[in-house]
Structures are given as C-alpha cells and as structure tokens.
Design a protein around this motif. Structure first.
Motif, PDB file in Angstrom:
ATOM      1  N   GLY A 216      34.290 -17.491  29.159  1.00 13.87           N
ATOM      2  CA  GLY A 216      33.531 -16.916  30.274  1.00 13.87           C
ATOM      3  C   GLY A 216      32.051 -17.224  30.175  1.00 13.87           C
ATOM      4  O   GLY A 216      31.401 -17.537  31.182  1.00 13.87           O
ATOM      5  N   SER A 217      31.512 -17.142  28.960  1.00  6.91           N
ATOM      6  CA  SER A 217      30.091 -17.453  28.763  1.00  6.91           C
ATOM      7  C   SER A 217      29.798 -18.924  29.019  1.00  6.91           C
ATOM      8  O   SER A 217      28.748 -19.270  29.557  1.00  6.91           O
ATOM      9  N   LEU A 218      30.735 -19.793  28.639  1.00  5.99           N
ATOM     10  CA  LEU A 218      30.543 -21.224  28.883  1.00  5.99           C
ATOM     11  C   LEU A 218      30.602 -21.559  30.366  1.00  5.99           C
ATOM     12  O   LEU A 218      29.880 -22.445  30.842  1.00  5.99           O
ATOM     13  N   VAL A 219      31.467 -20.859  31.094  1.00 10.18           N
ATOM     14  CA  VAL A 219      31.505 -21.058  32.550  1.00 10.18           C
ATOM     15  C   VAL A 219      30.160 -20.639  33.153  1.00 10.18           C
ATOM     16  O   VAL A 219      29.571 -21.352  33.976  1.00 10.18           O
ATOM     17  N   GLY A 220      29.665 -19.472  32.728  1.00 13.04           N
ATOM     18  CA  GLY A 220      28.372 -19.003  33.234  1.00 13.04           C
ATOM     19  C   GLY A 220      27.233 -19.916  32.838  1.00 13.04           C
ATOM     20  O   GLY A 220      26.372 -20.263  33.657  1.00 13.04           O
ATOM     21  N   LEU A 221      27.222 -20.333  31.571  1.00 16.89           N
ATOM     22  CA  LEU A 221      26.132 -21.165  31.061  1.00 16.89           C
ATOM     23  C   LEU A 221      26.261 -22.619  31.487  1.00 16.89           C
ATOM     24  O   LEU A 221      25.259 -23.288  31.747  1.00 16.89           O
ATOM     25  N   GLY A 222      27.501 -23.112  31.565  1.00 17.84           N
ATOM     26  CA  GLY A 222      27.717 -24.512  31.894  1.00 17.84           C
ATOM     27  C   GLY A 222      27.735 -24.783  33.385  1.00 17.84           C
ATOM     28  O   GLY A 222      26.938 -25.581  33.889  1.00 17.84           O
ATOM     29  N   VAL A 223      28.631 -24.100  34.095  1.00 21.34           N
ATOM     30  CA  VAL A 223      28.772 -24.345  35.537  1.00 21.34           C
ATOM     31  C   VAL A 223      27.546 -23.841  36.299  1.00 21.34           C
ATOM     32  O   VAL A 223      26.943 -24.569  37.096  1.00 21.34           O
ATOM     33  N   LEU A 224      27.159 -22.578  36.034  1.00 19.11           N
ATOM     34  CA  LEU A 224      26.017 -22.014  36.752  1.00 19.11           C
ATOM     35  C   LEU A 224      24.686 -22.417  36.118  1.00 19.11           C
ATOM     36  O   LEU A 224      23.816 -22.978  36.776  1.00 19.11           O
ATOM     37  N   GLY A 225      24.545 -22.135  34.814  1.00 23.39           N
ATOM     38  CA  GLY A 225      23.261 -22.346  34.144  1.00 23.39           C
ATOM     39  C   GLY A 225      22.892 -23.783  33.904  1.00 23.39           C
ATOM     40  O   GLY A 225      21.723 -24.086  33.614  1.00 23.39           O
ATOM     41  N   SER A 226      23.854 -24.698  34.010  1.00 19.54           N
ATOM     42  CA  SER A 226      23.562 -26.122  33.818  1.00 19.54           C
ATOM     43  C   SER A 226      23.879 -26.932  35.080  1.00 19.54           C
ATOM     44  O   SER A 226      23.030 -27.705  35.539  1.00 19.54           O
TER      45      SER A 226
END
Length: 296
Positions: A216-226
C-alpha cells in the motif's frame, strides 16, 4: 503564472504531503533506502507507461536525450530519495520538512551561480518570507535545531541541494519533451540507477513487496508520489519555471498538517494559520516577476 500552474502546485503538495509518511512506513518494515528508490521508481514507471498507452501518447524514445535524462534522474531522484530515506531514520519528520523547504532557495542559488539566472529583490524576499512561514508553522526553535542528529541533518540538506541542481537541469535539458515523456524517461533512469545500487549495497528480499502495509505504501509513494507527482512537477517546470516548481516544498508540510486534521482529527493552532499566510504571501510575491536568463 496561470491558474493551472497554481492548481498543479496545490495538487502536488497534497500528494507529496503523504510521501514522508509512506517512507516512514517502509523504513519501519526494514525496507532500505536504495530499495525504496528502486521500488517507488518502478511502480511510478509502470504507471506512466500504462497511462501513456491508455492515452495514446507517443513515447518517441529515439528523440529523448538519454544522457541528460540519466543525469537528471540521478541528481533529481536517485540521490535525494536515498538521502531522504536515510535521514528519516535519524531525524523527525517536522525537521525533515523544514530542511526540505530550503529547496526553492537552493534552486535559486544554483540558477544564479551556474545557469545565468537573474532574480529580482522581490523574488528573494518572497522565498525568504515563505521559509520563515515554514519555521513558524512547524514551531521549530533553536533548541530543536541544536538537538537534531547532525548526520541526518546533513543528509537532508544535501538532498535539497540535489533537488536544486536537478530542477534546474530539468528546465535546461528536458524542455523539448512533454511532461509525460520527461516523467517516463526520468523514472526509467531512476529505476535503473536505484536497482543497480540496491543490488550492490542492500541485496533485499523483494518478496516484502507483497506485505500489505508495504504494498500500500509503495502504491502511494510510487504511483502517486512518483508517477502522478512527477507529471505535475515536470508540467510546472516546463510551463512555468524551476523556481516555481521548487516552491511546492513550502506547501508539503501544510498539506501534511491538513491530512492530519482531516484523517486523524489533529488540532490546528494559530502558528499553522500564521505560517500558512506567510507561505502563501511569500510564494505569490516571489512569482510576480518571471526569471530573466542571460543569453548562452
């Protein structure tokens, strides 16, 4: 500056306001800084590829200046993301936010010294006023600065200097690309660079990706945050200026506080409102006149 640029600034600040939280979660799960760089870049890269295919946006891979792209990816993504990940193991998020907010000032200094930029007195005053607003908003005082871990402090400050260089390099070398091409190319470069360093330094067990909190954190950080974030960031650089794009770091702590108020019912004190007024006024003041660049 157009309204669309200010809308992008607001949306990006809301996205990046949650990024420090996602990084903290990943660090708590023992995901190393280089691994975070590789995974967030990879998630973001997959997202931008799928988005461009869906929207039928041409990649034009042969027209991408790959040497410049790799340089931008290393300086504006790989190095600062790694340094931020490491610094957050040693300093508080509030201090990290204050140091992160020095990015616009570094961006202006780098532009002045290395890229022939000329800034008016009003722009310097606006940037400094906004930074004072950050300090008031987060309640930073001399005691909290003295007690901070010097290594974490130095790494975070070095990360913001990298952002200053990287933002100016993006404006200089990637201006002929669309915001989608620039995001696609730099995330690819960051994934490759992060993957190489992850393999050499950390050699992680990547099955940790499938742990619910990590994924979940990677989705937030990768998809949204990156992915989404760098489309907006490159849009602001290409359609506005490097300095305007960098000013988003002033609003990241504000959005983090807003998320805390909305999701966790956290209290918003007078210092938050006073700091926000100074930040808004400073950024508006700093962007009243466009940067004038010397020939050559």
């Amino acid at each position: 500056m157009s309204r669309s640029l200010y809308a992008a600034l607001l949306l990006l600040s809301l996205i990046w306001g949650g990024s420090f939280l996602f990084i903290k979660v990943l660090l708590l799960h023992q995901v190393g800084p280089w691994t975070i760089v590789f995974l967030r870049s990879s998630f973001g890269f997959v997202f931008i590829v799928l988005l461009m295919l869906f929207m039928r946006i041409p990649f034009k891979i042969n027209s991408i200046p790959w040497k410049s792209v790799i340089l931008v990816a290393l300086v504006n993504m790989v190095l600062p993301w790694t340094l931020i990940g490491f610094s957050e193991t040693r300093i508080a998020s509030s201090m990290a936010s204050v140091l992160n907010a020095t990015t616009p000032i570094w961006t202006m200094l780098v532009g002045l010294v290395l890229f022939g930029a000329i800034f008016h007195r009003l722009q310097w005053l606006g940037m400094c006023l906004a930074f004072v607003g950050i300090i008031i908003l987060l309640g930073i005082n001399p005691a909290s600065i003295i007690s901070v871990d010097p290594v974490g402090f130095g790494c975070m400050l070095l990360a913001t200097l990298c952002y200053g260089f990287g933002t100016q390099l993006s404006k200089r070398f990637l201006s002929n690309l669309s915001m989608y091409q620039a995001t696609f190319a730099t995330l690819f470069g960051a994934a490759v660079g992060g993957g190489i360093m992850m393999t050499i330094v950390e050699r992680p067990d990547l099955s940790i990706v499938f742990v619910p909190g990590v994924f979940g954190s990677l989705v937030g950080l990768g998809v949204l945050g990156s992915g989404v974030a760098y489309i907006l960031f490159n849009y602001m650089i290409l359609r506005g200026s490097a300095e305007f794009a960098a000013s988003v770091t002033y609003f990241v702590p504000v959005s983090a506080i807003v998320w805390g108020f909305l999701l966790l019912n956290e209290h918003i004190g007078w210092n938050v409102l006073a700091g926000l007024v100074l930040i808004l006024g400073g950024v508006f003041m700093a962007n009243q006149r466009r940067t004038v660049k010397l020939a050559g």
